[in-house]
Design a protein around this motif. Structure first.
Motif, PDB file in Angstrom:
ATOM      1  N   SER A   2     -49.433 -22.939   8.061  1.00 15.52           N
ATOM      2  CA  SER A   2     -48.685 -21.817   8.586  1.00 15.52           C
ATOM      3  C   SER A   2     -48.206 -20.959   7.434  1.00 15.52           C
ATOM      4  O   SER A   2     -48.422 -21.257   6.276  1.00 15.52           O
ATOM      5  N   LYS A 136     -62.453 -17.397  16.183  1.00 18.53           N
ATOM      6  CA  LYS A 136     -61.449 -18.274  16.790  1.00 18.53           C
ATOM      7  C   LYS A 136     -62.050 -19.023  17.974  1.00 18.53           C
ATOM      8  O   LYS A 136     -61.780 -20.218  18.175  1.00 18.53           O
ATOM      9  N   PHE A 159     -55.680 -10.121  17.499  1.00 16.56           N
ATOM     10  CA  PHE A 159     -55.467 -11.411  18.160  1.00 16.56           C
ATOM     11  C   PHE A 159     -54.663 -11.274  19.448  1.00 16.56           C
ATOM     12  O   PHE A 159     -54.853 -12.053  20.378  1.00 16.56           O
ATOM     13  N   SER A 187     -55.336 -16.376  23.260  1.00 20.33           N
ATOM     14  CA  SER A 187     -53.939 -16.492  22.835  1.00 20.33           C
ATOM     15  C   SER A 187     -53.375 -17.861  23.175  1.00 20.33           C
ATOM     16  O   SER A 187     -52.528 -18.405  22.455  1.00 20.33           O
ATOM     17  N   ALA A 190     -53.624 -21.903  20.838  1.00 19.48           N
ATOM     18  CA  ALA A 190     -52.846 -21.815  19.597  1.00 19.48           C
ATOM     19  C   ALA A 190     -53.058 -22.993  18.660  1.00 19.48           C
ATOM     20  O   ALA A 190     -52.686 -22.933  17.483  1.00 19.48           O
ATOM     21  N   ASN A 193     -54.813 -22.090  15.417  1.00 17.04           N
ATOM     22  CA  ASN A 193     -54.283 -20.998  14.596  1.00 17.04           C
ATOM     23  C   ASN A 193     -54.041 -21.413  13.150  1.00 17.04           C
ATOM     24  O   ASN A 193     -54.099 -20.589  12.233  1.00 17.04           O
ATOM     25  N   SER A 194     -53.766 -22.692  12.918  1.00 13.81           N
ATOM     26  CA  SER A 194     -53.519 -23.158  11.553  1.00 13.81           C
ATOM     27  C   SER A 194     -54.778 -23.113  10.699  1.00 13.81           C
ATOM     28  O   SER A 194     -54.705 -23.231   9.479  1.00 13.81           O
ATOM     29  N   ILE A 196     -56.692 -20.479  10.586  1.00  9.42           N
ATOM     30  CA  ILE A 196     -57.002 -19.052  10.477  1.00  9.42           C
ATOM     31  C   ILE A 196     -56.086 -18.389   9.454  1.00  9.42           C
ATOM     32  O   ILE A 196     -54.880 -18.676   9.398  1.00  9.42           O
ATOM     33  N   SER A 198     -55.067 -14.530   8.690  1.00  8.88           N
ATOM     34  CA  SER A 198     -55.180 -13.169   9.208  1.00  8.88           C
ATOM     35  C   SER A 198     -54.773 -12.187   8.119  1.00  8.88           C
ATOM     36  O   SER A 198     -53.644 -12.211   7.631  1.00  8.88           O
ATOM     37  N   LEU A 213     -50.634 -13.420  13.582  1.00  8.84           N
ATOM     38  CA  LEU A 213     -50.966 -14.520  14.484  1.00  8.84           C
ATOM     39  C   LEU A 213     -50.019 -15.681  14.226  1.00  8.84           C
ATOM     40  O   LEU A 213     -49.998 -16.245  13.127  1.00  8.84           O
ATOM     41  N   ALA A 216     -50.632 -19.047  12.013  1.00  8.54           N
ATOM     42  CA  ALA A 216     -51.657 -18.815  11.006  1.00  8.54           C
ATOM     43  C   ALA A 216     -50.997 -18.373   9.706  1.00  8.54           C
ATOM     44  O   ALA A 216     -49.785 -18.150   9.643  1.00  8.54           O
ATOM     45  N   ASN A 218     -50.517 -15.293   7.514  1.00  2.00           N
ATOM     46  CA  ASN A 218     -50.608 -13.860   7.734  1.00  2.00           C
ATOM     47  C   ASN A 218     -50.397 -13.131   6.417  1.00  2.00           C
ATOM     48  O   ASN A 218     -49.358 -13.306   5.759  1.00  2.00           O
TER      49      ASN A 218
END
Length: 256
Positions: A2, A136, A159, A187, A190, A193-194, A196, A198, A213, A216, A218
């Protein structure tokens, strides 16, 4: 991974601040001028197979996924930089203008990837706009475990969708509606998301909601535009750093 876990330089917690209407109009014009130049670039570029033929087998292979109405040549600046850093770079042929639905596109790419040998050091998807949503979707399936997919680096990806899609007639663009079935389902996924990172700019005329996101990494770069961001040196550095963050073991073992 994150934004709280070893954040990359430039990591942020919220979307870019809005611009004045006049400033936004100016960036719209510059962004479309850049997009027009990139559409013409395809006429002068060699085939991708001749452009990035080799790389360090100890580093993950990079798969470039462009956005809607885009040829892989839109992402040539990122592919060139990654290849210069020792990464083998591949593209997917047969997508045309990338107008198929996000889920169908992801399924086609997954099937294509399963027909090739698994890269020794795994795979990282580097994508633009719609390509990030396709990436994703691939992560949501179990194909990532079979291919050693480390994750997705998504540049200027909607996203959360884009409210501008409501005003468009093209089904390939209306799929980006924030309340549409595709964006709603993605969406809700989730848990991936870790995996990814962005990457986005200070202003995106196509994604007014921004590309942050939750869950993720960011990363904001000091560049405005949906297309101009692809050729900016700051974006190239951010993407390389993101790839190394997603596959740290390979990157440390084989420094560029």
């Amino acid at each position: 991974m994150s934004t709280d876990d070893a954040p990359l330089a430039g990591s942020v917690a919220g979307p870019p601040a809005p611009l004045s209407p006049l400033a936004a109009a100016g960036w719209w014009a510059l962004d479309y001028l850049d997009a027009a130049k990139q559409q013409l670039r395809v006429l002068a570029l060699p085939k991708a197979s001749k452009r990035w033929p080799t790389g360090d087998v100890g580093k993950p292979t990079i798969l470039l996924l462009p956005g809607v109405y885009e040829h892989w040549s839109f992402m040539a600046p990122l592919g060139d930089e990654l290849n210069r850093r020792g990464y083998r770079v591949r593209v997917v042929h047969g997508l045309g203008a990338n107008l198929l639905g996000i889920f169908e596109t992801a399924a086609r790419i997954a099937r294509a990837l399963e027909r090739i040998p698994t890269p020794t050091a795994g795979l990282v998807i580097v994508a633009h706009s719609k390509g990030g949503l396709v990436g994703k979707r691939i992560l949501v399936g179990d194909v990532d475990r079979r291919l050693g997919l480390h994750g997705v680096v998504a540049v200027a990806t909607p996203f959360g969708g884009s409210r501008l899609a409501r005003y468009l007639l093209d089904p390939g663009l209306r799929e980006f509606r924030p309340d549409g079935a595709t964006i709603t389902e993605l969406s809700g996924a989730a848990s991936v998301n870790s995996q990814i990172v962005s990457v986005f700019g200070t202003f995106d005329p196509h994604v007014p909601e921004g590309s942050v996101l939750a869950g993720a990494r960011n990363v904001q770069v000091p560049v405005a535009g949906h297309f101009r961001i692809l050729s900016a040196p700051e974006t190239r550095e951010a993407v390389v750093a993101a790839v190394e963050a997603l596959a740290p073991t390979a990157a440390r073992a084989n420094p560029s």
